[in-house]
Motif scaffolding. Structure first.
Motif, PDB file in Angstrom:
ATOM      1  N   MET A 199       0.883  -0.994  -0.139  1.00  0.00           N
ATOM      2  CA  MET A 199       0.264  -0.100   0.115  1.00  0.00           C
ATOM      3  C   MET A 199       0.991   1.681   0.015  1.00  0.00           C
ATOM      4  SD  MET A 199      -2.630   1.291   2.427  1.00  0.00           S
ATOM      5  CE  MET A 199      -3.826  -0.139   2.792  1.00  0.00           C
ATOM      6  N   ASN A 200       0.679   2.639  -1.217  1.00  0.00           N
ATOM      7  CA  ASN A 200       1.707   3.497  -1.062  1.00  0.00           C
ATOM      8  C   ASN A 200       1.293   4.265   0.197  1.00  0.00           C
ATOM      9  OD1 ASN A 200      -0.741   4.744  -1.902  1.00  0.00           O
ATOM     10  ND2 ASN A 200       0.079   4.614  -4.116  1.00  0.00           N
ATOM     11  N   ALA A 201       1.960   5.273   0.021  1.00  0.00           N
ATOM     12  CA  ALA A 201       1.718   6.689   1.454  1.00  0.00           C
ATOM     13  C   ALA A 201       0.042   6.986   0.987  1.00  0.00           C
ATOM     14  CB  ALA A 201       2.731   7.675   0.977  1.00  0.00           C
ATOM     15  N   LYS A 202       0.102   7.570   0.556  1.00  0.00           N
ATOM     16  CA  LYS A 202      -0.992   8.028   0.126  1.00  0.00           C
ATOM     17  C   LYS A 202      -2.674   7.076   0.203  1.00  0.00           C
ATOM     18  CE  LYS A 202       0.545  11.370  -3.369  1.00  0.00           C
ATOM     19  NZ  LYS A 202       0.690  12.019  -4.757  1.00  0.00           N
ATOM     20  N   SER A 203      -2.452   6.002  -0.472  1.00  0.00           N
ATOM     21  CA  SER A 203      -3.854   4.798   0.331  1.00  0.00           C
ATOM     22  C   SER A 203      -3.707   4.681   1.616  1.00  0.00           C
ATOM     23  CB  SER A 203      -3.500   3.267  -0.906  1.00  0.00           C
ATOM     24  OG  SER A 203      -3.330   3.839  -2.310  1.00  0.00           O
ATOM     25  N   ALA A 204      -2.119   4.863   2.026  1.00  0.00           N
ATOM     26  CA  ALA A 204      -2.448   4.270   3.571  1.00  0.00           C
ATOM     27  C   ALA A 204      -2.936   5.778   4.609  1.00  0.00           C
ATOM     28  CB  ALA A 204      -0.956   3.804   4.270  1.00  0.00           C
ATOM     29  N   ILE A 205      -2.853   6.793   3.927  1.00  0.00           N
ATOM     30  CA  ILE A 205      -3.153   8.254   4.527  1.00  0.00           C
ATOM     31  C   ILE A 205      -4.935   8.086   4.596  1.00  0.00           C
ATOM     32  CG2 ILE A 205      -3.422  10.931   4.650  1.00  0.00           C
ATOM     33  CD1 ILE A 205      -0.504  10.404   3.802  1.00  0.00           C
ATOM     34  N   ASN A 206      -5.223   8.115   3.269  1.00  0.00           N
ATOM     35  CA  ASN A 206      -6.772   7.716   3.086  1.00  0.00           C
ATOM     36  C   ASN A 206      -7.567   6.743   3.942  1.00  0.00           C
ATOM     37  OD1 ASN A 206      -9.101   8.474   1.697  1.00  0.00           O
ATOM     38  ND2 ASN A 206      -9.403   6.817   1.421  1.00  0.00           N
ATOM     39  N   LYS A 207      -6.555   5.676   4.318  1.00  0.00           N
ATOM     40  CA  LYS A 207      -7.115   4.455   6.023  1.00  0.00           C
ATOM     41  C   LYS A 207      -7.225   4.822   6.350  1.00  0.00           C
ATOM     42  CE  LYS A 207      -7.050  -0.385   6.402  1.00  0.00           C
ATOM     43  NZ  LYS A 207      -6.095  -1.691   5.897  1.00  0.00           N
ATOM     44  N   GLU A 208      -6.461   5.491   7.553  1.00  0.00           N
ATOM     45  CA  GLU A 208      -5.878   5.496   8.383  1.00  0.00           C
ATOM     46  C   GLU A 208      -6.263   6.734   9.309  1.00  0.00           C
ATOM     47  OE1 GLU A 208      -1.827   6.173  11.369  1.00  0.00           O
ATOM     48  OE2 GLU A 208      -1.710   4.938   9.593  1.00  0.00           O
ATOM     49  N   ILE A 209      -6.378   8.367   8.265  1.00  0.00           N
ATOM     50  CA  ILE A 209      -6.351   9.479   8.989  1.00  0.00           C
ATOM     51  C   ILE A 209      -8.453   9.333   8.458  1.00  0.00           C
ATOM     52  CG2 ILE A 209      -6.239  11.812   8.144  1.00  0.00           C
ATOM     53  CD1 ILE A 209      -3.871  10.553   9.616  1.00  0.00           C
ATOM     54  N   PHE A 210      -8.854   9.636   6.717  1.00  0.00           N
ATOM     55  CA  PHE A 210     -10.017   9.581   7.001  1.00  0.00           C
ATOM     56  C   PHE A 210     -11.022   9.064   6.720  1.00  0.00           C
ATOM     57  CE2 PHE A 210      -6.750  12.403   4.519  1.00  0.00           C
ATOM     58  CZ  PHE A 210      -6.827  13.908   4.887  1.00  0.00           C
ATOM     59  N   ALA A 211     -10.947   7.961   5.989  1.00  0.00           N
ATOM     60  CA  ALA A 211     -12.263   6.768   6.748  1.00  0.00           C
ATOM     61  C   ALA A 211     -12.450   6.399   7.959  1.00  0.00           C
ATOM     62  CB  ALA A 211     -11.711   5.398   6.146  1.00  0.00           C
ATOM     63  N   PRO A 212     -11.554   6.414   8.989  1.00  0.00           N
ATOM     64  CA  PRO A 212     -11.798   6.581  10.189  1.00  0.00           C
ATOM     65  C   PRO A 212     -13.790   7.548  10.765  1.00  0.00           C
ATOM     66  CG  PRO A 212      -9.932   5.828  10.455  1.00  0.00           C
ATOM     67  CD  PRO A 212     -10.205   6.481   9.184  1.00  0.00           C
ATOM     68  N   HIS A 213     -12.943   8.842   9.728  1.00  0.00           N
ATOM     69  CA  HIS A 213     -13.315   9.824  10.373  1.00  0.00           C
ATOM     70  C   HIS A 213     -14.774   9.674   9.078  1.00  0.00           C
ATOM     71  CE1 HIS A 213     -11.818  11.616  13.492  1.00  0.00           C
ATOM     72  NE2 HIS A 213     -10.495  10.930  12.347  1.00  0.00           N
ATOM     73  N   ASP A 214     -15.325   8.854   8.664  1.00  0.00           N
ATOM     74  CA  ASP A 214     -16.383   9.080   7.722  1.00  0.00           C
ATOM     75  C   ASP A 214     -15.947  10.416   6.904  1.00  0.00           C
ATOM     76  OD1 ASP A 214     -18.590   7.691   6.198  1.00  0.00           O
ATOM     77  OD2 ASP A 214     -19.601   9.452   6.997  1.00  0.00           O
ATOM     78  N   GLU A 215     -14.714   9.979   5.555  1.00  0.00           N
ATOM     79  CA  GLU A 215     -14.011  11.225   4.675  1.00  0.00           C
ATOM     80  C   GLU A 215     -13.492  10.350   3.785  1.00  0.00           C
ATOM     81  OE1 GLU A 215     -12.695  14.992   6.085  1.00  0.00           O
ATOM     82  OE2 GLU A 215     -12.517  13.662   8.052  1.00  0.00           O
ATOM     83  N   ARG A 216     -13.392  10.753   2.537  1.00  0.00           N
ATOM     84  CA  ARG A 216     -12.628   9.844   1.409  1.00  0.00           C
ATOM     85  C   ARG A 216     -11.381  10.647   1.188  1.00  0.00           C
ATOM     86  NH1 ARG A 216     -17.538  11.206  -1.046  1.00  0.00           N
ATOM     87  NH2 ARG A 216     -17.156  12.020  -3.205  1.00  0.00           N
ATOM     88  N   MET A 217     -10.100  10.669   0.600  1.00  0.00           N
ATOM     89  CA  MET A 217      -9.418  11.798  -0.020  1.00  0.00           C
ATOM     90  C   MET A 217      -9.087  11.450  -0.955  1.00  0.00           C
ATOM     91  SD  MET A 217      -5.204  11.379   1.432  1.00  0.00           S
ATOM     92  CE  MET A 217      -4.422  10.385  -0.006  1.00  0.00           C
ATOM     93  N   LEU A 218      -9.499  13.438  -1.719  1.00  0.00           N
ATOM     94  CA  LEU A 218      -9.459  13.441  -3.289  1.00  0.00           C
ATOM     95  C   LEU A 218      -8.341  13.117  -3.907  1.00  0.00           C
ATOM     96  CD1 LEU A 218     -12.213  15.774  -3.223  1.00  0.00           C
ATOM     97  CD2 LEU A 218     -12.723  13.354  -3.001  1.00  0.00           C
ATOM     98  N   GLY A 219      -7.221  13.942  -3.007  1.00  0.00           N
ATOM     99  CA  GLY A 219      -6.092  14.463  -3.064  1.00  0.00           C
ATOM    100  C   GLY A 219      -4.568  14.494  -2.381  1.00  0.00           C
ATOM    101  N   ALA A 220      -3.334  14.640  -2.968  1.00  0.00           N
ATOM    102  CA  ALA A 220      -2.334  14.444  -2.095  1.00  0.00           C
ATOM    103  C   ALA A 220      -1.205  14.930  -2.812  1.00  0.00           C
ATOM    104  CB  ALA A 220      -2.598  13.358  -0.670  1.00  0.00           C
ATOM    105  N   VAL A 221      -0.341  16.032  -2.032  1.00  0.00           N
ATOM    106  CA  VAL A 221       1.258  15.920  -2.426  1.00  0.00           C
ATOM    107  C   VAL A 221       1.691  16.072  -1.278  1.00  0.00           C
ATOM    108  CG1 VAL A 221       0.674  18.609  -2.179  1.00  0.00           C
ATOM    109  CG2 VAL A 221       1.842  18.035  -3.926  1.00  0.00           C
ATOM    110  N   GLN A 222       3.419  15.736  -1.719  1.00  0.00           N
ATOM    111  CA  GLN A 222       3.950  15.603  -0.608  1.00  0.00           C
ATOM    112  C   GLN A 222       5.111  16.404  -0.849  1.00  0.00           C
ATOM    113  OE1 GLN A 222       7.049  12.077  -0.685  1.00  0.00           O
ATOM    114  NE2 GLN A 222       8.174  13.221   1.030  1.00  0.00           N
ATOM    115  N   VAL A 223       5.109  16.966   0.555  1.00  0.00           N
ATOM    116  CA  VAL A 223       5.555  19.016   0.406  1.00  0.00           C
ATOM    117  C   VAL A 223       6.659  19.164   1.297  1.00  0.00           C
ATOM    118  CG1 VAL A 223       3.454  19.829  -0.988  1.00  0.00           C
ATOM    119  CG2 VAL A 223       4.125  19.943   2.179  1.00  0.00           C
ATOM    120  N   LYS A 224       7.285  19.731   1.320  1.00  0.00           N
ATOM    121  CA  LYS A 224       8.320  20.191   2.320  1.00  0.00           C
ATOM    122  C   LYS A 224       8.367  21.907   1.749  1.00  0.00           C
ATOM    123  CE  LYS A 224      12.427  16.929   1.815  1.00  0.00           C
ATOM    124  NZ  LYS A 224      14.184  16.610   1.557  1.00  0.00           N
ATOM    125  N   ARG A 225       8.977  22.106   3.777  1.00  0.00           N
ATOM    126  CA  ARG A 225       8.794  24.115   3.405  1.00  0.00           C
ATOM    127  C   ARG A 225       9.555  24.680   2.747  1.00  0.00           C
ATOM    128  NH1 ARG A 225       5.226  25.904   6.601  1.00  0.00           N
ATOM    129  NH2 ARG A 225       4.081  25.447   8.320  1.00  0.00           N
TER     130      ARG A 225
END
Length: 210
Positions: A1-27
């Motif tokens: 499972m890649n990072a974005k799929s894992a984020i969706n499963k771990e962070i958003f799915a438990p709150h009845d949300e779904r992730m539409l997109g993500a971007v890895q960033v640095k300041r």
């Protein structure tokens, strides 16, 4: 499972949300953050995520998610409602660039995406989401390449092409209809003339017979 799929499963799915997109960033500009503010966990990866609730009416939000070095789990940090987003700055509209700024009502962040293409994909999803879920107070997209908003432009162009084709076809049918109408009128005239001629000829024949 890649990072974005894992984020969706771990962070958003438990709150009845779904992730539409993500971007890895640095300041782009390092903030001086006290060691204790990060939980003493050292280096970390940062993701800017766009999500929407499954419950209606759907609400979209932007969330900063971090993954600390040595950990396989993700941590939800700052979150903004999409309505709080005021401006999206692509920095350079003339070339692919991983740099961008996000300006909210009460925050301003300068980021560098892991790649320019990842930023472009995220911007396209973000722009589409703003058009879909915001009825007013839509954020301003500045210094962005045309391909970022290209989805709608392409659709509008295609719609215009279809409309133009329909109009041309309709005009051709109307012209054809007019020609057919004139031909029918001419045929009717010839038919009447032929009928009159036949009647006249019949009368003459009867006259000479008498």
């Amino acid at each position: 499972m890649n990072a974005k799929s894992a984020i969706n499963k771990e962070i958003f799915a438990p709150h009845d949300e779904r992730m539409l997109g993500a971007v890895q960033v640095k300041r782009r500009t390092k903030k001086k953050i006290p060691f204790l503010a990060t939980g003493g966990q050292g280096e970390y990866l940062t993701y800017i995520c766009l999500s929407v609730t499954n419950k209606k009416p759907a609400q979209a939000s932007i969330t900063k998610v971090k993954q600390f070095e040595g950990s396989t789990s993700f941590v939800r940090r700052t979150q903004w409602m999409l309505e709080q987003l005021r401006q999206v700055n692509g920095i350079d509209p003339n070339k692919d660039s991983p740099e961008f700024d996000l300006i909210f009502e009460n925050a301003f962040d300068q980021w560098v995406a892991s790649t320019a293409s990842e930023k472009c994909t995220f911007f396209q999803v973000l722009h589409h989401t703003c058009q879909q879920y915001l009825t007013d107070k839509k954020p301003e997209f500045i210094n962005c390449q045309s391909k970022i908003m290209g989805g709608n432009s392409i659709l509008h162009s295609a719609a215009d092409s279809v409309t133009s084709a329909v109009q041309k076809a309709s005009q051709a049918l109307n012209e054809r209809g007019e020609r057919l109408g004139r031909a029918e009128e001419k045929t009717e005239e010839l038919k009447n003339s032929a009928q009159q001629f036949a009647e006249t000829a019949h009368k003459l024949a009867m006259k000479h017979k008498c």
